[in-house]
Design a protein around this motif. Structure first.
Motif, PDB file in Angstrom:
ATOM      1  N   LEU A   1     -29.790   3.622  33.889  1.00 53.23           N
ATOM      2  CA  LEU A   1     -30.975   4.340  34.363  1.00 53.23           C
ATOM      3  C   LEU A   1     -31.598   5.166  33.244  1.00 53.23           C
ATOM      4  O   LEU A   1     -31.433   4.843  32.077  1.00 53.23           O
ATOM      5  CB  LEU A   1     -30.629   5.178  35.604  1.00 53.23           C
ATOM      6  N   GLU A   2     -32.291   6.247  33.584  1.00 48.38           N
ATOM      7  CA  GLU A   2     -32.976   7.029  32.552  1.00 48.38           C
ATOM      8  C   GLU A   2     -31.936   7.700  31.653  1.00 48.38           C
ATOM      9  O   GLU A   2     -30.822   7.988  32.084  1.00 48.38           O
ATOM     10  CB  GLU A   2     -33.858   8.130  33.155  1.00 48.38           C
ATOM     11  N   GLU A   3     -32.360   7.992  30.447  1.00 53.32           N
ATOM     12  CA  GLU A   3     -31.514   8.673  29.471  1.00 53.32           C
ATOM     13  C   GLU A   3     -30.873   9.918  30.105  1.00 53.32           C
ATOM     14  O   GLU A   3     -31.560  10.777  30.640  1.00 53.32           O
ATOM     15  CB  GLU A   3     -32.399   9.074  28.269  1.00 53.32           C
TER      16      GLU A   3
ATOM     17  N   SER B   1     -29.196  10.266  32.800  1.00 53.64           N
ATOM     18  CA  SER B   1     -29.050  10.314  34.257  1.00 53.64           C
ATOM     19  C   SER B   1     -27.593  10.094  34.663  1.00 53.64           C
ATOM     20  O   SER B   1     -26.883   9.275  34.078  1.00 53.64           O
ATOM     21  CB  SER B   1     -29.923   9.237  34.907  1.00 53.64           C
TER      22      SER B   1
END
Lengths: 157, 340
Positions: free
Chosen positions: B204-206, B208
């Motif tokens: 997922l996002e950096e 997360s």
């Protein structure tokens, strides 16, 4: 029939449908593992203003959410038959104040209300990410819902 | 006799009751799917139904008391799961607990099911020092929970779609392995090459700490479909090993990131997937390198049971955290919120 090119697009279709939903609506979702039933449901939840994460109810069987309307998200895959559905107390949800989304609904077909919207998600044989989304309205309310949905996603048609 | 708690759990498939003394001496832990109970009471395999819980709850409680060799007079408090779970199922346990607490005039304690899973660790390790981090992985959950102090739960990450245990089951089903999928994949994975197939890892996002296993599930399904269309033989051991590796790597990476961020040195595992050999071994190795230790409950306390509810209840008892007799089932209860 709609065509979705990604799980995000499937989600967006669900989100649009949510705008048209009323208390007491029953939406049945059928399709193979990975066809996008939960993605569509996540979209409906988003469209109903549910802020918490909507996760797959495979193990929990029913997840409840608070949105513009209450949302009852079912996954009946683990149930053996309709009798177990009755044991689950589904009537209180089906005839309750919210919207019901039922994944794998075909497995408990004989307890489903006659009036409902059946949605089938089919994988495209040519392209892995593509899904065909077929609506089968049962009853006047749902014919109307599908007409509204068609106008919302393909205006001018 | 010390502080004796009767625990009751009916949140999903299992009806369970347990008697726990002083938070560590487990005098009984009856789970309705255990064969002997069925023989004894002629019951059926417990299912999701509240009706089945209703049939089971009384015999299960009586058996728990009998096996513990205690009478109702010895019970200091009743602890019960009041969420999250199925409302009908939860209500059976909650109603039984309320009736007993009222009749016996002892405190009623409301326990969150996830709090229970975490507490399963304290049954054998009451000495663990806070702060602690727990990865709760089961069929219904994949949560990273930070506990700065006892009774203080901060949810750092959770799944956005499928739980880890669910991904195991669905992949096992697609591979035609049967049920339950977790142990079968774990076993098969030992014979396979985990680097044989390239499967996606959803980070997922950096930064997360949330999980997502739906994409991985789809990748495995697509792989199986392609192989079928081309009529190619699938090496199931390699697929199981590669899938397990992809799942476990993400779980372990995020757990270690959470440990680093919270400066926690003790990582706990909880829930049914805590039994997975691949998860235990990779987490052990990586934690050791990061200067952390890993603890996990005995196998039979990883899945749903009332001993863990009694244990969470014991610590609430010590804090005087009691629920009123108006306690209700809360199907969407979050960890760290009390609704009574």
């Amino acid at each position: 029939m709609l065509k979705s090119f990604s799980s995000e697009e499937t989600r967006q279709f669900g989100e649009k449908m949510a705008l048209l939903l009323q208390a007491g609506d029953i939406i049945c979702l059928n399709g193979d593992l990975g066809a996008g039933k939960t993605a569509f449901s996540q979209g409906v939840a988003r469209g109903l203003g549910v802020t918490s994460h909507v996760t797959s109810p495979t193990f929990t069987l029913i997840n409840e959410y608070e949105g513009r309307l209450p949302l009852y998200h079912f996954d009946v895959y683990r149930l053996g038959d309709s009798e177990e559905m009755a044991d689950l107390g589904y009537e209180e949800y089906f005839y309750g104040p919210g919207v019901c989304l039922v994944e794998w609904a075909e497995l408990v077909e004989d307890v489903l209300p006659e009036e409902r919207l059946d949605i089938t998600l089919l994988k495209d044989e040519e392209a892995e990410e593509v899904r065909l989304i077929k609506f089968t309205p049962r009853g006047q309310r749902y014919k109307h819902l599908v007409e509204e949905m068609n106008q919302l996603v393909c205006p001018g048609n | 006799m010390g502080i004796t708690i009767l625990g009751i759990e009916t949140s999903c498939d299992e009806t369970s009751a347990a008697v726990l003394e002083d938070g560590i001496t487990l005098r009984s832990n009856i789970v309705s799917s255990q064969v002997d109970i069925h023989k004894k009471f002629g019951g059926v395999v417990p299912e999701v139904a509240s009706r089945k819980h209703l049939e089971n709850v009384h015999p299960v409680i009586m058996e728990a008391l009998e096996q513990a060799k205690v009478t109702l007079k010895d019970i200091n408090a009743i602890a019960v799961t009041y969420g999250p779970g199925l409302v009908g199922a939860l209500l059976v346990g909650v109603a039984a607990a309320k009736a007993m607490a009222y009749a016996l005039d002892v405190p009623l304690i409301g326990v969150n099911h996830l709090e229970g899973h975490i507490a399963a660790n304290f049954l054998t390790r009451p000495d663990l020092e806070f702060p602690l981090l727990c990865l709760v992985v089961s069929g219904g959950h994949s949560d990273l929970v930070f506990m700065p102090h006892r009774g203080d739960y901060q949810l750092l990450g959770r799944t956005r779609d499928d739980a880890a245990g669910e991904a195991f089951d669905k992949v096992a089903r697609a591979m035609g392995l049967g049920y339950p999928g977790g142990p079968l994949i774990d076993k098969l994975a030992r014979e396979g090459d985990a680097s044989a197939l390239k499967l996606p890892r959803a980070f997922l996002e950096e930064g997360s700490l949330d999980f997502s296993f739906s994409g991985l599930k789809s990748a495995v399904l697509n792989y199986l479909n392609r192989a079928e269309m081309r009529q190619e033989e699938v090496n199931k051991a390699d697929l199981a090993a590669s899938f397990q590796q992809a799942t476990v790597e993400v779980l372990v990476e995020k757990t270690l990131l959470a440990a680093e961020r919270t400066a926690v040195k003790t990582i706990m595992l909880a829930g049914g997937v805590a039994a997975n050999g691949g998860l235990r071994s990779l987490l052990q190795t990586r934690a050791l390198a990061a200067g952390c230790t890993v603890v996990y409950p005995p196998l039979h306390l990883c899945t749903d049971n009332a001993a863990m509810i009694a244990c969470a209840g014991y610590y609430k008892y010590l804090r005087g955290d009691f629920a009123p007799l108006t306690l209700n089932a809360v199907p969407a209860l979050s960890l760290g919120e009390e609704k009574y």
